[in-house]
Design a protein around this motif. Structure first.
Motif, short mmCIF file in Angstrom:
data_model
loop_
_atom_site.label_atom_id
_atom_site.label_comp_id
_atom_site.label_asym_id
_atom_site.label_seq_id
_atom_site.Cartn_x
_atom_site.Cartn_y
_atom_site.Cartn_z
N LEU A 1 0.84 -1.21 0.00
CA LEU A 1 0.00 0.00 0.00
C LEU A 1 0.87 1.26 0.00
CD1 LEU A 1 -2.79 -1.01 2.55
CD2 LEU A 1 -3.03 -0.78 0.07
N VAL A 2 1.93 1.24 0.81
CA VAL A 2 2.82 2.41 0.91
C VAL A 2 3.55 2.62 -0.43
CG1 VAL A 2 4.87 3.35 2.06
CG2 VAL A 2 3.09 2.23 3.41
N VAL A 3 3.99 1.53 -1.03
CA VAL A 3 4.73 1.65 -2.30
C VAL A 3 3.80 2.18 -3.41
CG1 VAL A 3 5.87 0.32 -4.12
CG2 VAL A 3 6.50 -0.06 -1.74
N ILE A 4 2.59 1.65 -3.48
CA ILE A 4 1.66 2.13 -4.53
C ILE A 4 1.38 3.62 -4.33
CG2 ILE A 4 -0.68 1.96 -5.46
CD1 ILE A 4 -0.55 -1.04 -5.06
N GLN A 5 1.10 3.98 -3.08
CA GLN A 5 0.85 5.41 -2.80
C GLN A 5 2.07 6.23 -3.20
OE1 GLN A 5 -2.03 6.98 -1.66
NE2 GLN A 5 -0.84 8.75 -2.28
N GLY A 6 3.25 5.78 -2.79
CA GLY A 6 4.48 6.52 -3.09
C GLY A 6 4.73 6.65 -4.58
N ASP A 7 4.41 5.62 -5.33
CA ASP A 7 4.69 5.60 -6.77
C ASP A 7 3.90 6.66 -7.55
OD1 ASP A 7 6.14 3.93 -8.85
OD2 ASP A 7 4.10 3.84 -9.66
N THR A 8 2.70 6.97 -7.05
CA THR A 8 1.87 7.94 -7.78
C THR A 8 2.44 9.37 -7.69
OG1 THR A 8 0.47 8.42 -5.86
CG2 THR A 8 -0.22 6.61 -7.29
N GLU A 9 3.17 9.64 -6.63
CA GLU A 9 3.59 11.04 -6.38
C GLU A 9 4.61 11.51 -7.41
OE1 GLU A 9 1.68 12.24 -4.27
OE2 GLU A 9 1.16 10.74 -2.76
N PRO A 10 5.76 10.80 -7.58
CA PRO A 10 6.68 11.25 -8.62
C PRO A 10 6.08 11.08 -10.01
CG PRO A 10 7.38 9.13 -7.70
CD PRO A 10 6.26 9.63 -6.85
N ALA A 11 5.19 10.09 -10.16
CA ALA A 11 4.59 9.87 -11.48
C ALA A 11 3.88 11.13 -11.96
CB ALA A 11 3.59 8.71 -11.41
N SER A 12 3.11 11.76 -11.07
CA SER A 12 2.34 12.93 -11.52
C SER A 12 3.28 14.09 -11.87
CB SER A 12 1.32 13.34 -10.46
OG SER A 12 1.97 13.78 -9.29
N VAL A 13 4.39 14.21 -11.16
CA VAL A 13 5.36 15.27 -11.49
C VAL A 13 5.93 15.01 -12.89
CG1 VAL A 13 7.58 16.31 -10.82
CG2 VAL A 13 5.94 15.63 -9.06
N GLU A 14 6.23 13.76 -13.17
CA GLU A 14 6.75 13.40 -14.49
C GLU A 14 5.72 13.70 -15.58
OE1 GLU A 14 7.73 9.28 -13.81
OE2 GLU A 14 9.43 9.80 -12.53
N GLN A 15 4.47 13.38 -15.29
CA GLN A 15 3.42 13.60 -16.29
C GLN A 15 3.25 15.09 -16.63
OE1 GLN A 15 0.56 11.28 -13.85
NE2 GLN A 15 -0.14 10.42 -15.77
N LEU B 1 0.98 25.23 -10.76
CA LEU B 1 1.54 23.96 -11.23
C LEU B 1 2.77 23.57 -10.40
CD1 LEU B 1 2.02 21.72 -13.49
CD2 LEU B 1 3.43 23.44 -14.64
N PHE B 2 3.66 24.52 -10.22
CA PHE B 2 4.89 24.22 -9.50
C PHE B 2 4.60 23.91 -8.02
CE2 PHE B 2 7.34 26.97 -12.78
CZ PHE B 2 7.30 25.92 -13.69
N GLN B 3 3.60 24.60 -7.46
CA GLN B 3 3.23 24.30 -6.07
C GLN B 3 2.77 22.84 -5.95
OE1 GLN B 3 3.08 26.70 -3.27
NE2 GLN B 3 3.21 24.70 -2.31
N VAL B 4 1.91 22.45 -6.88
CA VAL B 4 1.43 21.07 -6.88
C VAL B 4 2.63 20.13 -7.00
CG1 VAL B 4 0.14 19.35 -8.25
CG2 VAL B 4 -0.87 21.60 -7.78
N ASN B 5 3.55 20.43 -7.91
CA ASN B 5 4.70 19.56 -8.15
C ASN B 5 5.58 19.42 -6.92
OD1 ASN B 5 5.21 20.69 -11.62
ND2 ASN B 5 3.81 19.18 -10.78
N VAL B 6 5.92 20.53 -6.27
CA VAL B 6 6.82 20.40 -5.11
C VAL B 6 6.12 19.63 -3.98
CG1 VAL B 6 8.34 22.37 -5.57
CG2 VAL B 6 6.30 22.71 -4.17
N GLU B 7 4.81 19.80 -3.87
CA GLU B 7 4.11 19.07 -2.80
C GLU B 7 4.02 17.58 -3.10
OE1 GLU B 7 1.68 22.81 -0.89
OE2 GLU B 7 0.54 21.37 -2.08
N GLU B 8 3.86 17.24 -4.39
CA GLU B 8 3.89 15.80 -4.72
C GLU B 8 5.26 15.24 -4.36
OE1 GLU B 8 1.20 14.77 -4.99
OE2 GLU B 8 -0.11 15.73 -6.43
N GLY B 9 6.31 16.05 -4.60
CA GLY B 9 7.65 15.63 -4.20
C GLY B 9 7.72 15.39 -2.69
N ARG B 10 7.10 16.26 -1.93
CA ARG B 10 7.12 16.07 -0.46
C ARG B 10 6.33 14.81 -0.06
NH1 ARG B 10 5.61 15.94 4.09
NH2 ARG B 10 3.40 16.16 3.58
N HIS B 11 5.24 14.56 -0.79
CA HIS B 11 4.47 13.35 -0.47
C HIS B 11 5.31 12.09 -0.73
CE1 HIS B 11 0.37 15.58 -0.98
NE2 HIS B 11 1.15 16.11 -0.07
N LEU B 12 6.15 12.17 -1.75
CA LEU B 12 7.07 11.04 -1.98
C LEU B 12 8.00 10.88 -0.77
CD1 LEU B 12 8.51 8.87 -3.67
CD2 LEU B 12 9.77 10.70 -4.82
#
Ligand code: BYC
Length: 488
Positions: free
Chosen positions: A123-137, A154-165
């Motif tokens: 569960l943790v890995v799947i959740q973690g995988d989505t975060e950098p994925a969205s930044v890449e997309q 956009l950049f705010q969303v991106n840096v926060e997805e990075g933090r979620h990772l």
């Protein structure tokens, strides 16, 4: 920013080391070292796969300075690679007990229970995988931003997805030993859309080719994030609950960006139609000639992103989901507010299924239908955004309504993956699907048209003609505020 900030909740965020945190990382040298070892790989990944361009431009970003709901963030200009990524957990709730499943009523676990280690890690890995994925997309979108305001969001969303990772990697490194370290490395190795090493869930390998897709993604796919985080925030494993609770604070802004973004596109279209004397919203060529996106094409984008997101809830009938609930690892949406027995033994839940080629509603054991229950909660939540867009259309007196397509439409996961259905849920044969596909989903020609509008606008306070300005600025800033300094 000072080195340490004390919140009123009493939880200190330490900014003095390489990895900002509120978990007293200095007293846990094993985890601190593991994270410091992972850090350079993260920065390399960010530089390689994070926003394309603009890495050295100051961006007016929100950074978390605490975990207290009031005043947890601070705004200021930051160059993205210097953003304070770190590990922030919501405060520990004294005496928290497990709200559901076989361990209901027991004190929340502070360590991983041995018998469900593998399921929890997954569960943790799947959740973690989505975060950098969205930044890449989203990495190419900065180049075509319709305004500095939107670029900053956009950049705010991106840096926060990075933090979620970072939050998920912390859990892996602290609680899963060597396996966790390996999984943390893998999170930096997989790439969205890569043929050999794709991201784990389907929707995170799709392209986000333009800003309308970005707004749809943050409306729908980030909302899956909200629902899944709400379910994981109920977890009996307290560190997961605490990471997810704090991630939810940041997630709200992502959906705001999406819903208001689509709303602003819809408003620009309706305004242009009124001004151009066009009454028929399906007169696509004339509407497009005004330099705005016609409402039927916006509907196609809704159809695409909503259906892709439904796949993220997994199969209609899932023993994985039942196991995660029974073992008290993943609850339901706002489990602690529900008033049943929180065990679900003997309970049923109605699920739309495909039986003998017909779509029927069937009562199935509630435990096996937990993915669908969460998906239904998601649909109710998402419908609120669509209502908001329709109010804008109604106010402009344009005869059109946006709507969510049927759950059987355009599916790749679950029972409906084996059939074709139109947006109203009528089953189609393959020939009919081929014939009508481009009426339901964005066609190549729609893509070319939308791309033709994606011209960057860099003047502070100016906006591309296909989107209206927001009602208010970020952090109360005026309309012409320079959210990204391009000439510093
Ligand atoms: N694509 O028993 P089932 C976010 C696999 S978004 C590919 O139904 P389950 C964010 C499944 O893995 C939220 N494969 O699965 C948003 C399983 O494989 P295995 C992310 C799929 O476990 C925007 C098999 O099919 N967090 O945060 O009940 C920006 C059987 O399926 C897919 C989570 O999802 C798919 N779509 O449900 C940034 C929470 N669906 O194990 C971030 C954690 C299913 O048999 N994840 N499969 O090899 C979960 O809770 C569950 O794993 C899922 C799937 C809900 C995803």
């Amino acid at each position: 920013m000072s080195d340490a900030t004390t919140t009123t909740a009493g939880s200190t965020v330490d900014y003095s080391g390489l990895i900002p945190n509120n978990i007293d990382l200095n007293s846990d040298s094993r985890v601190r070292k593991a994270l410091e070892t992972w850090h350079p790989g993260y920065i390399d990944w960010w530089k390689q796969m994070g926003p394309d361009g603009f890495q050295s431009n100051p961006v007016y970003l929100r950074t978390a300075i605490g975990v207290d709901p009031d005043g947890w963030a601070k705004f200021g200009y930051v160059r993205m690679p210097e953003y304070k990524w770190g590990i922030l957990l919501a405060p520990q709730v004294e005496g928290r007990t497990i709200p559901f499943g076989a361990h209901r009523g027991e004190p929340a676990w502070q360590e991983v229970p041995g018998e469900c280690r593998a399921l929890l890690r997954r569960l943790v890995v799947i959740q973690g995988d989505t975060e950098p994925a969205s930044v890449e997309q989203q990495r190419h979108l900065g180049r075509t931003a319709p305004s500095l305001y939107d670029m900053r969001n956009l950049f705010q969303v991106n840096v926060e997805e990075g933090r979620h990772l970072w939050a998920m990697v912390y859990l892996l490194q602290k609680y899963f030993g060597r396996d966790g370290r390996e999984e943390a490395e893998e999170l930096l190795r997989r790439r969205s859309g890569d043929a050999d090493s794709p991201r784990m869930l389907g929707a995170f390998n799709e392209a986000t080719p333009d800003w309308l897709s970005f707004f749809m993604f943050t409306t729908f796919t980030d909302r899956d994030g909200k629902m899944q985080l709400e379910a994981l925030a109920q977890s009996g494993f307290d560190p997961l609950s605490r990471t997810c609770r704090f991630m939810l604070t940041e997630e709200a802004h992502h959906m705001f960006v999406g819903v208001t973004g689509v709303g602003r596109v819809v408003e620009a279209t309706c305004k242009a139609m009124r001004a151009g004397g066009i009454d028929d919203p399906t007169d696509i060529e004339r509407v497009r000639a005004l330099g705005v996106i016609d409402l039927p094409t916006i509907q196609k984008k809704v159809n695409l992103h909503f259906s892709l997101t439904l796949d993220l809830f997994g199969n209609e009938i899932s023993t994985n989901a039942a196991n995660a609930f029974n073992t008290s690892l993943k609850g339901r949406f706002r489990e602690d507010k529900l008033t049943d027995d929180h065990l679900l033994t003997g309970a049923t839940y109605p699920v739309l299924r495909l039986l003998d080629g017909v779509i029927v509603k069937q009562d199935v054991p509630a435990l096996n239908a937990l993915n669908m229950r969460l998906r239904d909660d998601f649909i109710t939540d998402a419908a609120g955004g669509v209502q908001r867009w329709n109010r804008i259309i109604d106010a402009a007196e344009v005869p059109f309504r946006l709507c969510l397509p049927h759950v059987a439409f355009h599916r790749r996961i679950g029972e409906f993956a084996s059939v074709h259905a139109d947006p109203d849920g009528r089953l189609l044969d393959a020939a009919a699907w081929q014939k009508y596909r481009d009426e339901y989903l964005p066609s190549a020609a729609d893509g070319v048209f939308i791309e033709s509008l994606m011209r960057p606008v860099h003047e502070p306070g100016a906006f591309a003609p296909w989107i209206v300005p927001p009602k208010t600025g970020i952090d109360g800033k005026p309309g012409d505020f320079e959210y990204v300094k391009l000439h510093d």
